[in-house]
Design a protein around this motif. Structure first.
Motif, PDB file in Angstrom:
ATOM      1  N   ASN A   8     -39.666  30.318  86.864  1.00 39.10           N
ATOM      2  CA  ASN A   8     -38.757  29.322  87.442  1.00 39.10           C
ATOM      3  C   ASN A   8     -37.294  29.727  87.454  1.00 39.10           C
ATOM      4  OD1 ASN A   8     -40.773  27.434  88.089  1.00 39.10           O
ATOM      5  ND2 ASN A   8     -40.845  26.767  85.959  1.00 39.10           N
ATOM      6  N   ALA A   9     -36.984  31.011  87.604  1.00 37.16           N
ATOM      7  CA  ALA A   9     -35.581  31.423  87.644  1.00 37.16           C
ATOM      8  C   ALA A   9     -35.418  32.812  88.246  1.00 37.16           C
ATOM      9  CB  ALA A   9     -34.992  31.423  86.240  1.00 37.16           C
ATOM     10  N   ASN A  10     -34.277  33.023  88.882  1.00 38.23           N
ATOM     11  CA  ASN A  10     -33.936  34.380  89.327  1.00 38.23           C
ATOM     12  C   ASN A  10     -33.745  35.292  88.125  1.00 38.23           C
ATOM     13  OD1 ASN A  10     -34.054  33.953  92.044  1.00 38.23           O
ATOM     14  ND2 ASN A  10     -31.853  33.888  92.375  1.00 38.23           N
ATOM     15  N   ILE A  11     -33.051  34.779  87.097  1.00 39.83           N
ATOM     16  CA  ILE A  11     -32.889  35.524  85.843  1.00 39.83           C
ATOM     17  C   ILE A  11     -33.421  34.642  84.732  1.00 39.83           C
ATOM     18  CG2 ILE A  11     -31.255  36.531  84.204  1.00 39.83           C
ATOM     19  CD1 ILE A  11     -29.390  37.077  86.595  1.00 39.83           C
ATOM     20  N   TYR A  12     -34.407  35.130  83.999  1.00 45.34           N
ATOM     21  CA  TYR A  12     -35.031  34.380  82.903  1.00 45.34           C
ATOM     22  C   TYR A  12     -34.824  35.166  81.609  1.00 45.34           C
ATOM     23  CZ  TYR A  12     -38.633  32.143  80.049  1.00 45.34           C
ATOM     24  OH  TYR A  12     -39.303  31.482  79.051  1.00 45.34           O
ATOM     25  N   SER A  13     -34.213  34.523  80.616  1.00 43.26           N
ATOM     26  CA  SER A  13     -33.936  35.180  79.345  1.00 43.26           C
ATOM     27  C   SER A  13     -34.514  34.353  78.209  1.00 43.26           C
ATOM     28  CB  SER A  13     -32.425  35.342  79.167  1.00 43.26           C
ATOM     29  OG  SER A  13     -32.132  35.857  77.892  1.00 43.26           O
ATOM     30  N   ALA A  14     -35.487  34.908  77.515  1.00 46.33           N
ATOM     31  CA  ALA A  14     -36.113  34.228  76.375  1.00 46.33           C
ATOM     32  C   ALA A  14     -35.826  35.035  75.118  1.00 46.33           C
ATOM     33  CB  ALA A  14     -37.613  34.089  76.588  1.00 46.33           C
ATOM     34  N   SER A  15     -35.092  34.417  74.185  1.00 50.65           N
ATOM     35  CA  SER A  15     -34.770  35.046  72.904  1.00 50.65           C
ATOM     36  C   SER A  15     -34.148  36.429  73.096  1.00 50.65           C
ATOM     37  CB  SER A  15     -36.005  35.111  72.017  1.00 50.65           C
ATOM     38  OG  SER A  15     -36.448  33.798  71.724  1.00 50.65           O
ATOM     39  N   ALA A  16     -33.230  36.507  74.042  1.00 50.35           N
ATOM     40  CA  ALA A  16     -32.496  37.745  74.293  1.00 50.35           C
ATOM     41  C   ALA A  16     -31.024  37.384  74.425  1.00 50.35           C
ATOM     42  CB  ALA A  16     -33.003  38.418  75.561  1.00 50.35           C
ATOM     43  N   SER A  17     -30.174  38.378  74.414  1.00 47.93           N
ATOM     44  CA  SER A  17     -28.733  38.149  74.462  1.00 47.93           C
ATOM     45  C   SER A  17     -28.091  38.935  75.598  1.00 47.93           C
ATOM     46  CB  SER A  17     -28.100  38.526  73.122  1.00 47.93           C
ATOM     47  OG  SER A  17     -28.635  37.739  72.090  1.00 47.93           O
ATOM     48  N   PRO A  18     -28.426  38.575  76.834  1.00 52.94           N
ATOM     49  CA  PRO A  18     -27.851  39.340  77.946  1.00 52.94           C
ATOM     50  C   PRO A  18     -26.396  38.965  78.208  1.00 52.94           C
ATOM     51  CG  PRO A  18     -29.077  37.489  78.806  1.00 52.94           C
ATOM     52  CD  PRO A  18     -29.287  37.501  77.293  1.00 52.94           C
ATOM     53  N   THR A  19     -25.674  39.885  78.783  1.00 55.95           N
ATOM     54  CA  THR A  19     -24.371  39.601  79.352  1.00 55.95           C
ATOM     55  C   THR A  19     -24.557  39.663  80.857  1.00 55.95           C
ATOM     56  OG1 THR A  19     -23.149  40.489  77.471  1.00 55.95           O
ATOM     57  CG2 THR A  19     -21.981  40.375  79.573  1.00 55.95           C
ATOM     58  N   ILE A  20     -24.362  38.523  81.510  1.00 54.86           N
ATOM     59  CA  ILE A  20     -24.517  38.428  82.959  1.00 54.86           C
ATOM     60  C   ILE A  20     -23.128  38.158  83.511  1.00 54.86           C
ATOM     61  CG2 ILE A  20     -25.666  37.227  84.863  1.00 54.86           C
ATOM     62  CD1 ILE A  20     -27.775  36.328  82.687  1.00 54.86           C
ATOM     63  N   THR A  21     -22.567  39.143  84.197  1.00 52.72           N
ATOM     64  CA  THR A  21     -21.182  39.015  84.638  1.00 52.72           C
ATOM     65  C   THR A  21     -20.986  39.659  86.006  1.00 52.72           C
ATOM     66  OG1 THR A  21     -18.892  39.377  83.946  1.00 52.72           O
ATOM     67  CG2 THR A  21     -20.444  41.112  83.412  1.00 52.72           C
ATOM     68  N   ASN A  22     -20.050  39.091  86.764  1.00 49.79           N
ATOM     69  CA  ASN A  22     -19.673  39.624  88.069  1.00 49.79           C
ATOM     70  C   ASN A  22     -20.869  39.830  88.985  1.00 49.79           C
ATOM     71  OD1 ASN A  22     -16.868  39.757  87.423  1.00 49.79           O
ATOM     72  ND2 ASN A  22     -17.309  41.572  86.205  1.00 49.79           N
ATOM     73  N   SER A  23     -21.766  38.861  89.014  1.00 48.53           N
ATOM     74  CA  SER A  23     -22.985  38.950  89.820  1.00 48.53           C
ATOM     75  C   SER A  23     -23.081  37.759  90.761  1.00 48.53           C
ATOM     76  CB  SER A  23     -24.221  38.961  88.910  1.00 48.53           C
ATOM     77  OG  SER A  23     -24.190  40.075  88.044  1.00 48.53           O
ATOM     78  N   THR A  24     -23.911  37.909  91.774  1.00 47.24           N
ATOM     79  CA  THR A  24     -24.248  36.805  92.670  1.00 47.24           C
ATOM     80  C   THR A  24     -25.708  36.463  92.434  1.00 47.24           C
ATOM     81  OG1 THR A  24     -22.622  37.490  94.318  1.00 47.24           O
ATOM     82  CG2 THR A  24     -24.413  36.061  95.073  1.00 47.24           C
ATOM     83  N   ILE A  25     -25.951  35.218  92.028  1.00 49.12           N
ATOM     84  CA  ILE A  25     -27.309  34.753  91.750  1.00 49.12           C
ATOM     85  C   ILE A  25     -27.546  33.583  92.695  1.00 49.12           C
ATOM     86  CG2 ILE A  25     -28.854  33.732  90.025  1.00 49.12           C
ATOM     87  CD1 ILE A  25     -25.988  35.503  88.598  1.00 49.12           C
ATOM     88  N   SER A  44     -20.694  34.912  82.685  1.00 45.10           N
ATOM     89  CA  SER A  44     -19.289  34.736  83.087  1.00 45.10           C
ATOM     90  C   SER A  44     -18.973  35.429  84.400  1.00 45.10           C
ATOM     91  CB  SER A  44     -18.347  35.247  81.992  1.00 45.10           C
ATOM     92  OG  SER A  44     -18.458  36.644  81.864  1.00 45.10           O
ATOM     93  N   SER A  45     -18.039  34.812  85.119  1.00 39.86           N
ATOM     94  CA  SER A  45     -17.471  35.377  86.351  1.00 39.86           C
ATOM     95  C   SER A  45     -18.526  35.670  87.410  1.00 39.86           C
ATOM     96  CB  SER A  45     -16.653  36.637  86.033  1.00 39.86           C
ATOM     97  OG  SER A  45     -15.633  36.327  85.106  1.00 39.86           O
ATOM     98  N   ASN A  46     -19.491  34.775  87.545  1.00 45.25           N
ATOM     99  CA  ASN A  46     -20.557  34.921  88.523  1.00 45.25           C
ATOM    100  C   ASN A  46     -20.421  33.895  89.639  1.00 45.25           C
ATOM    101  OD1 ASN A  46     -22.354  36.903  87.028  1.00 45.25           O
ATOM    102  ND2 ASN A  46     -22.208  35.252  85.530  1.00 45.25           N
ATOM    103  N   THR A  47     -21.081  34.155  90.754  1.00 46.87           N
ATOM    104  CA  THR A  47     -21.285  33.171  91.802  1.00 46.87           C
ATOM    105  C   THR A  47     -22.754  32.779  91.730  1.00 46.87           C
ATOM    106  OG1 THR A  47     -19.586  34.136  93.197  1.00 46.87           O
ATOM    107  CG2 THR A  47     -21.232  32.736  94.283  1.00 46.87           C
ATOM    108  N   ILE A  48     -23.005  31.494  91.464  1.00 51.88           N
ATOM    109  CA  ILE A  48     -24.369  31.002  91.281  1.00 51.88           C
ATOM    110  C   ILE A  48     -24.554  29.872  92.286  1.00 51.88           C
ATOM    111  CG2 ILE A  48     -26.001  29.992  89.644  1.00 51.88           C
ATOM    112  CD1 ILE A  48     -24.116  31.244  87.419  1.00 51.88           C
ATOM    113  N   SER A  49     -25.335  30.127  93.335  1.00 54.64           N
ATOM    114  CA  SER A  49     -25.376  29.164  94.431  1.00 54.64           C
ATOM    115  C   SER A  49     -26.739  29.071  95.103  1.00 54.64           C
ATOM    116  CB  SER A  49     -24.330  29.534  95.487  1.00 54.64           C
ATOM    117  OG  SER A  49     -24.651  30.773  96.084  1.00 54.64           O
ATOM    118  N   SER A  50     -26.958  27.910  95.696  1.00 56.32           N
ATOM    119  CA  SER A  50     -28.094  27.661  96.586  1.00 56.32           C
ATOM    120  C   SER A  50     -29.444  27.880  95.922  1.00 56.32           C
ATOM    121  CB  SER A  50     -27.973  28.519  97.855  1.00 56.32           C
ATOM    122  OG  SER A  50     -26.745  28.256  98.495  1.00 56.32           O
TER     123      SER A  50
END
Length: 159
Positions: A8-25, A44-50
């Motif tokens: 149910n997600a473009n990016i799915y993180s379970a019990s992890a510590s990702p840095t998601i930055t400067n991306s378009t999701i 941080s600093s992402n565009t998350i749309s639609s």
């Protein structure tokens, strides 16, 4: 882009510590980003749309993710679903299905938490927000709600 059928997600993180930055999701069938479990995510600093439902869905996380300086727009539901103990600041929001921040009620224990003025009201769902300390002589939890922040509760919820 165009993901989300699995987990149910473009990016799915379970019990992890990702840095998601400067991306378009965008264009996910469900959530743009889904974070759960023992995670120390930085978003941080992402565009998350639609996306079909939430832009960012953070449920049952410990410690809480840092969500800052994102542009969250055009998602089918709330732009963000996050626990009451949160680090949410500097984001911009527009055109989401529900223009509010969905907050999962929980106990604010030994934390110092600030609900920043994000330009949208906070809507508390699923449980009360309880601000307490562990013992009578122990450290005291603090929940600061910045001036101008609107807070609403589902029926039978409170602080």
């Amino acid at each position: 882009e165009y993901g989300g059928a699995e987990n149910n997600a473009n990016i799915y993180s379970a019990s992890a510590s990702p840095t998601i930055t400067n991306s378009t999701i965008r264009y996910g069938s469900a959530n743009g980003i889904y974070v759960t479990g023992e995670a120390n995510a930085i978003i941080s600093s992402n565009t998350i749309s639609s996306n079909g439902t939430y832009g960012i869905y953070s449920g049952d996380t410990s410690p809480y993710p840092i969500i800052a300086d994102n542009d969250i727009s055009g998602n089918g539901s709330y732009p963000v679903r996050i626990p009451a103990v949160m680090d949410l600041s500097g984001n911009s929001y527009s055109g989401n299905g529900n223009n509010a921040i969905e907050v999962l009620g929980e106990r604010v224990g030994l934390d110092t938490v600030t609900w920043y003025n994000e330009g949208l009201p906070y809507v508390v769902v699923e449980a009360d927000v309880t601000v307490a300390h562990g013992t009578r002589s122990g450290p005291v939890a603090t929940l600061t709600i910045e001036p101008g922040v609107g807070v609403r509760w589902e029926a039978v919820r409170g602080v």
